[in-house]
Scaffold this active site. Structure first.
Site, PDB file in Angstrom:
ATOM      1  N   LYS A 289      -0.682  -2.468  -1.715  1.00  0.00           N
ATOM      2  CA  LYS A 289      -0.665  -3.388  -0.582  1.00  0.00           C
ATOM      3  C   LYS A 289      -2.032  -4.086  -0.408  1.00  0.00           C
ATOM      4  CE  LYS A 289       3.633  -2.584   0.489  1.00  0.00           C
ATOM      5  NZ  LYS A 289       4.181  -1.339   0.116  1.00  0.00           N
TER       6      LYS A 289
HETATM    7  C1  LIG Z   1       5.495  -0.617   0.675  1.00  0.00           C
HETATM    8  C2  LIG Z   1       6.675  -0.893   1.489  1.00  0.00           C
HETATM    9  C3  LIG Z   1       7.270   0.081   2.319  1.00  0.00           C
HETATM   10  C4  LIG Z   1       6.924   1.527   2.295  1.00  0.00           C
HETATM   11  O1  LIG Z   1       5.633   1.870   2.362  1.00  0.00           O
HETATM   12  P1  LIG Z   1       5.099   3.248   1.752  1.00  0.00           P
HETATM   13  O2  LIG Z   1       3.712   3.295   2.288  1.00  0.00           O
HETATM   14  O3  LIG Z   1       5.169   3.129   0.263  1.00  0.00           O
HETATM   15  O4  LIG Z   1       5.945   4.355   2.265  1.00  0.00           O
HETATM   16  C5  LIG Z   1       8.323  -0.307   3.116  1.00  0.00           C
HETATM   17  N1  LIG Z   1       8.789  -1.542   3.134  1.00  0.00           N
HETATM   18  C6  LIG Z   1       8.268  -2.499   2.344  1.00  0.00           C
HETATM   19  C7  LIG Z   1       8.818  -3.877   2.437  1.00  0.00           C
HETATM   20  C8  LIG Z   1       7.210  -2.201   1.499  1.00  0.00           C
HETATM   21  O5  LIG Z   1       6.716  -3.162   0.705  1.00  0.00           O
END
Ligand SMILES: *Cc1c(COP(=O)(O)O)cnc(C)c1O
Length: 385
Positions: free
Chosen positions: A187
């Site tokens: 992210k």
């Molecule tokens: C990354 C992501 C998540 C989940 O996040 P985690 O930290 O991996 O549990 C949920 N929704 C979307 C759209 C994502 O890109």
């Protein structure tokens, strides 16, 4: 095959700066490595970033969304409306709290939940809306909250990909109902793994704190009590320190991503890929944080599959990814009655999308090489030109 000595370019690469690495070393030596002062500082700086709203940090974006649903009182018998074009965890957490996910197809242009279809999906059992901002592009936030207010629905924003994005000059997370973000390694802001929830008031924040750690109330060891069923979702101070280092660079991270996205659009202009019908993202440099640059392959005009296309990219030392196959076609969801044809735009995009490399450490030359590679493959395998 093009002879190339370029190093392999991954589609994403987390970058932890030296100052942060030193900060992590300090935390490791401090004697307090799990949830403590760094976590508090991370929450304080997140809250400041989101306009002073209360924020609690967790150890994943997934559990953050699940806790948000619990705070909103979503449970058995409730329906939650979301999009099938997301990471599967968005729908999984709805099942996890005992509620029923209801999907609405995407707008093929924005690739986000089509708000024109949203109202038709609302039933007397609908309790909440869960929009997702794919690649960091928000939905029409005015319209979304208008619909939520009109139908008295809670909104749990899956803003996992949208830190640094905005809507009409206001940061995503600085307004709205419950806003969930993720700090997964890929992210824009990362704590390796982690997440945070932006809330409306201190009561919700206190509930979030309890759900995070076994429902324990604040009363010290003698008077220790637990009054709700909580889990084990706390963020370590090592992770929080990584997150702080990343959050403090958010402006430059977002600026650089927008610059690279612009370079992509310029490089694609008039090339073989675009002539063949490769779909580009919405050209939005005001709101989107450019979490990803996703193209959609015109598979009818290509004599190779997506997997082969991605293998061709790899031969040119270009990494790529798929975000995401439409999740209602996964076995778990087929088992709940979902099937092909229900959400055609999500299915088509999910079957044809390729995520190209985009991260702040990339160079303009990298972008040029990626686009040249895509153009070459389209030139070689395309027909209908
Ligand atoms: C990354 C992501 C998540 C989940 O996040 P985690 O930290 O991996 O549990 C949920 N929704 C979307 C759209 C994502 O890109």
């Amino acid at each position: 095959m093009t002879q190339t000595s370029r190093p392999f370019l991954p589609f994403v690469k987390p970058e932890i700066d030296e100052e942060t690495i030193q900060g992590v070393v300090d935390v490791l030596r401090s004697g307090w490595i799990t949830t403590g002062p760094q976590n508090q500082q991370f929450e304080a700086e997140l809250s400041e970033y989101f306009g002073g709203r209360p924020v609690r940090a967790f150890n994943s974006g997934t559990c953050t969304m699940e806790i948000a649903l619990r705070i909103a009182g979503v449970g058995a018998g409730d329906e939650v409306i979301t999009t099938p074009m997301t990471w599967v965890s968005t729908a999984n957490v709805i099942l996890e709290v005992g509620a029923t996910p209801v999907f609405v197809d995407i707008d093929p242009v924005t690739r986000n939940m089509d708000l024109n279809l949203l109202e038709r999906a609302i039933t007397p059992r609908t309790k909440a809306l869960m929009p997702v901002y794919l690649a960091g592009l928000p939905v029409d936030m005015d319209r979304l909250y208008e619909i939520a207010r009109a139908h008295k629905l809670r909104v749990i924003e899956d803003a996992a990909q949208a830190v640094g994005a905005s809507w009409r000059g206001k940061r995503i997370g600085s307004f709205g109902d419950l806003v969930s973000i993720s700090f997964h390694a890929n992210k824009n802001v990362t704590s390796i793994e982690g997440g945070a929830l932006v809330m409306n008031n201190e009561d919700e924040a206190e509930l979030a704190r309890k759900y995070r750690l076994q429902g324990i109330t604040r009363t010290g060891f003698d008077g220790m009590d637990c009054d709700v069923l909580g889990g084990k979702y706390n963020l370590t101070d090592v992770a929080a320190r990584v997150g702080l280092g990343s959050l403090r660079r958010i402006e430059s991270i977002t600026d650089r991503r927008r610059e690279l996205a612009r370079l992509y659009f310029d490089a694609f202009e008039g090339g073989a890929a675009v002539r063949l019908g490769v779909g580009l993202p919405v050209k939005n440099f005001a709101d989107s944080n450019w979490h990803m640059f996703q193209i959609a392959l015109p598979l009818d005009n290509l004599s190779l599959t997506r997997a082969e296309f991605m293998a061709q990219l790899k031969e040119r030392n270009v990494g790529s990814g798929v975000h995401y196959p439409a999740l209602h076609l996964f076995t778990l969801y087929r088992g709940r009655g979902f099937k092909e044809g229900m959400f055609p735009h999500a299915e088509r995009f999910g079957a044809s999308t390729v995520t190209l490399p985009l991260f702040p450490g990339m160079s303009a030359d990298d972008v040029a090489h990626v686009v040249k590679s895509v153009d070459e493959i389209c030139e070689q395998y395309g027909h209908n030109r």
